[in-house]
Each structure stands twice: as structure tokens, then as C-alpha cells.
Scaffold this motif. Sequence first.
Motif, PDB file in Angstrom:
ATOM      1  N   ILE A 141      -9.441  -3.129  -1.887  1.00  0.00           N
ATOM      2  CA  ILE A 141      -9.765  -2.581  -3.295  1.00  0.00           C
ATOM      3  C   ILE A 141      -9.604  -3.869  -4.384  1.00  0.00           C
ATOM      4  CG2 ILE A 141      -9.130  -0.984  -4.947  1.00  0.00           C
ATOM      5  CD1 ILE A 141      -8.255   0.849  -2.631  1.00  0.00           C
ATOM      6  N   ASP A 142      -8.410  -4.424  -4.472  1.00  0.00           N
ATOM      7  CA  ASP A 142      -8.322  -5.177  -5.444  1.00  0.00           C
ATOM      8  C   ASP A 142      -7.633  -6.663  -5.245  1.00  0.00           C
ATOM      9  OD1 ASP A 142      -8.302  -6.152  -8.345  1.00  0.00           O
ATOM     10  OD2 ASP A 142      -6.629  -5.241  -8.783  1.00  0.00           O
ATOM     11  N   GLY A 143      -7.813  -7.228  -4.069  1.00  0.00           N
ATOM     12  CA  GLY A 143      -7.069  -8.406  -3.589  1.00  0.00           C
ATOM     13  C   GLY A 143      -5.384  -8.490  -3.548  1.00  0.00           C
ATOM     14  N   VAL A 144      -5.055  -9.528  -4.018  1.00  0.00           N
ATOM     15  CA  VAL A 144      -3.627  -9.746  -3.966  1.00  0.00           C
ATOM     16  C   VAL A 144      -2.995  -8.672  -4.851  1.00  0.00           C
ATOM     17  CG1 VAL A 144      -1.606 -11.348  -4.644  1.00  0.00           C
ATOM     18  CG2 VAL A 144      -3.617 -12.162  -3.087  1.00  0.00           C
ATOM     19  N   PRO A 145      -3.214  -8.375  -6.047  1.00  0.00           N
ATOM     20  CA  PRO A 145      -2.899  -7.720  -7.091  1.00  0.00           C
ATOM     21  C   PRO A 145      -2.624  -6.186  -6.430  1.00  0.00           C
ATOM     22  CG  PRO A 145      -4.172  -9.076  -8.387  1.00  0.00           C
ATOM     23  CD  PRO A 145      -4.486  -9.215  -7.054  1.00  0.00           C
ATOM     24  N   GLY A 146      -3.812  -5.920  -5.836  1.00  0.00           N
ATOM     25  CA  GLY A 146      -3.952  -4.431  -4.971  1.00  0.00           C
ATOM     26  C   GLY A 146      -2.907  -4.339  -4.003  1.00  0.00           C
ATOM     27  N   VAL A 147      -2.691  -5.410  -3.293  1.00  0.00           N
ATOM     28  CA  VAL A 147      -1.645  -5.344  -2.150  1.00  0.00           C
ATOM     29  C   VAL A 147      -0.317  -5.107  -2.705  1.00  0.00           C
ATOM     30  CG1 VAL A 147      -0.264  -6.896  -0.517  1.00  0.00           C
ATOM     31  CG2 VAL A 147      -2.885  -6.854  -0.692  1.00  0.00           C
ATOM     32  N   ILE A 148       0.173  -5.836  -3.871  1.00  0.00           N
ATOM     33  CA  ILE A 148       1.466  -5.779  -4.608  1.00  0.00           C
ATOM     34  C   ILE A 148       1.534  -4.317  -5.089  1.00  0.00           C
ATOM     35  CG2 ILE A 148       3.138  -6.575  -6.349  1.00  0.00           C
ATOM     36  CD1 ILE A 148       1.641  -9.188  -6.008  1.00  0.00           C
ATOM     37  N   ILE A 149       0.583  -3.922  -5.795  1.00  0.00           N
ATOM     38  CA  ILE A 149       0.452  -2.434  -6.396  1.00  0.00           C
ATOM     39  C   ILE A 149       0.775  -1.448  -5.236  1.00  0.00           C
ATOM     40  CG2 ILE A 149      -0.680  -0.717  -7.693  1.00  0.00           C
ATOM     41  CD1 ILE A 149      -2.005  -2.955  -9.333  1.00  0.00           C
ATOM     42  N   ALA A 150      -0.166  -1.438  -4.433  1.00  0.00           N
ATOM     43  CA  ALA A 150      -0.110  -0.235  -3.202  1.00  0.00           C
ATOM     44  C   ALA A 150       1.385  -0.373  -2.570  1.00  0.00           C
ATOM     45  CB  ALA A 150      -1.428  -0.759  -2.042  1.00  0.00           C
ATOM     46  N   ILE A 151       1.632  -1.499  -2.017  1.00  0.00           N
ATOM     47  CA  ILE A 151       2.861  -1.580  -1.441  1.00  0.00           C
ATOM     48  C   ILE A 151       4.218  -1.114  -2.378  1.00  0.00           C
ATOM     49  CG2 ILE A 151       4.782  -3.192  -0.390  1.00  0.00           C
ATOM     50  CD1 ILE A 151       2.580  -2.441   1.621  1.00  0.00           C
ATOM     51  N   CYS A 152       4.232  -1.426  -3.239  1.00  0.00           N
ATOM     52  CA  CYS A 152       5.357  -0.913  -4.224  1.00  0.00           C
ATOM     53  C   CYS A 152       5.304   0.617  -4.660  1.00  0.00           C
ATOM     54  CB  CYS A 152       5.304  -1.629  -5.444  1.00  0.00           C
ATOM     55  SG  CYS A 152       5.802  -3.508  -5.300  1.00  0.00           S
TER      56      CYS A 152
END
Length: 392
Positions: free
Chosen positions: A289-300
Motif C-alpha cells: 500500500i505505501d512502501g516502507v512507511p506502510g510497513v512501519i505503520i501497519a506493523i505498529c
Amino acid sequence: MTDLRRPPGTPGEVFVAFLQLGLTSFGGPVAHLGYFREALVVRRKWLSEQAYADVVALCQFLPGPASSQVGMALGLQRAGYLGMLAAWVAFTLPSAVALALFAYAVVEIGDLSDAGWIIGLKAAAVAVVAQAVLGMASSLAPDRKRATVAGAAAIAALLIAGPWAQVAIIAVAGVIGLLWLRREASSEKTSQEAAFDVQVPRPVALSALAAFAVLLIALPLVVDGALFEIFYSAGALVFGGGHVVLPLLESQTVSTGLVGHDEFLAGYGAAQAVPGPLFTFAAYLGALIDGVPGVIIAICAIFLPAALLVLGALPFWQSLRHLPKARAALMGVNAGVVGLLAAALYDPVFTDGITSARTLAVAIAAFVLLTRWAAPPWAVVLGSAAVGFVLL
């Protein structure tokens, strides 16, 4: 009780122990609990068998990823709040990184609909979820009453769409359990021995519970459909662990056009091939959905409710766990979870994963390997992808 200001261990010690578990704990939440027991109760002797059983019981009661919540609680007991953070990061990191990288590979590949290895992964997902349904049904719906609750929940989930419908189904199942399963709950014995020995101050616990509730209620009103809200809601509303988050995430990402069906099921299949919690599937979706920022947001976001609930529930669990009414409601909730998972097995897993006689053959072979030959899920999934690459 252990005073969190003077914990018996260190965050570094916790990080090392849980990183080893994050790299090697294949097989889903039930298997994870076995790995935890062997590593932390038997070998390291961080806590007693009874204390471990007590925290496992608590985390089975809470929504969210049970094995990750157990890990958080064990890190909290061993090294305080930083230990809790270290346990989560170390256990989650390996699979989150692997699935995020897989998402980038999926983007590079482009159209996935005709890729044989993707078709094989989707077929394998059918076998994995079918095994989870049978395993959970045998323990959570073993009698006529609970099987009836599970069946009714499955029917309702198939006929009523949307994530909030599933939340309502879980709530109704809990009420049914409270009213109908009291005899079964009363017949179960609960140990009166020492409980899990972590003391969380009541103000901290109440603050955590308040934060959990405020975020759950306010986020849809303020930022409805935003990435953090999607994954926080999924993490907060799922009973039964990683497999049950599938329909919630599917409705919030695929149905809204953020992720394609093929990408979604390919990632779900790939999630079976990595160790650690299945909730790290969120890293895959966030990357798409949104690259690296998306990974961090989704996981947290998807794990935050679990952390808040662990902190909030620990002070109250010791007294609550002995109440027959609470156990009866939990029995109903668990049976409802089985029904939701059974419905998810049909749609979207089976409807998208079985598209021909060959894909059904792959799914059947994978199911036999998982259930009768005790093959590890990661090996079955990788084997299915290989078969798909060659034959499909």
C-alpha cells in the motif's frame, strides 16, 4: 510478585531469546506456545509451568495474536516495560522483514494471476486454513452445544458481510456462552496455585485500557480508512489469532481496492512459510500500500492493541479467571471463532485458491502432508509454490 522496577533479567537478554524464537518458531500460534515453553520455562527457567499456563490462559481470553501477547507478557515479567518491547520487536522482526521483501518482489513481478508459483501458494493456503479449522474445532467446539455455536457463527458470517458483522458475531457468541455454557464452564477446573507473577500498577493498567478503547472508537470517526485505523481495528477486534484476522484485513484492503485479490492471497500463502506471528502479514500489506512507511505503520498499528490489552488485563486476570461466568462467555467466544474461521475457509480462501482440478490436487496433497505426515507448514507452502511453478 515481581516488581517491574527491579526485574530479574535485562532487555538484551530478552531480545536475544526472542530473536532466536522469531527465527525458528514455525507452525502458527499453538506451535509458538510450545516453543516458548521449551525455551523459557524448561531451558531458561524464567518462570514456572503454572505461571506460564496462567499467562497463556489470559492471552487466549484477549483479542489479538495470542502467541505475541504471551511473548509480550513474558518479556514484561523478565525485564519490565523495555523487556516487553524487546520481546515484541525480536519475535516480530524476522517475519515482518521477510514479508515486506516479498511484497516488493510481488510488485516487480506485476500481474500475478497467471504465475504458477502464486497459484501454488494460494492452493496451499486452503490446506493451512483447513487444518486450522479442524484443530481449533477439536479443542474449542468439542461438544454439541459449542459445535452448534460454531455452526451458527459460520452461517452468520457467510450471510452477513463486513468486519463489524464479525465483531457482532463474536459478541453474540459470548452472550450465548454466558447463558448456555455455564455447566460446561463450571465443570472445568482452574488451578489455585501461583499465578503469573507480574505486577502492573493499576493506574498503568487503567490507562492502557482507556487508550485501547479511545483509539478503537475515535480512529474510525477521525481518520476512517487511514492505514493506521485499518490495522489498529483489525488487531483490536480479532479473537482467535492470526488466521482469523484474514477476513477482517480482506474486507478492509481488498474490498476497498487497496490490494488485489491475487496479491492478498499470495501474501497470505507466503506468511505460512516464515516463522513468527502470522500478524506480520500486515507488513506485506503495508508494503504493497505505501512502501516502507506502510510497513512501519501497519506493523505498529496491528500489534498496539495487543500490547495495551496485556498491560491493561494483567492486574485483573487473577480474580477474573476463576469466575464460572467469565469462562462460560469465553467458551462461547472461542466456538464463534471456529465458525468465523470456517466461513473464511470458504470465502475468500477456497473460492480464490481452488480454480481447477490441479489446484484442488495441490491443496489435498498439502492437507495430507500437514495433518497426517506432520510436515512443517513452511515446507508444505514452499513445496506447493514449487509444484505450482512447474505444473500450474
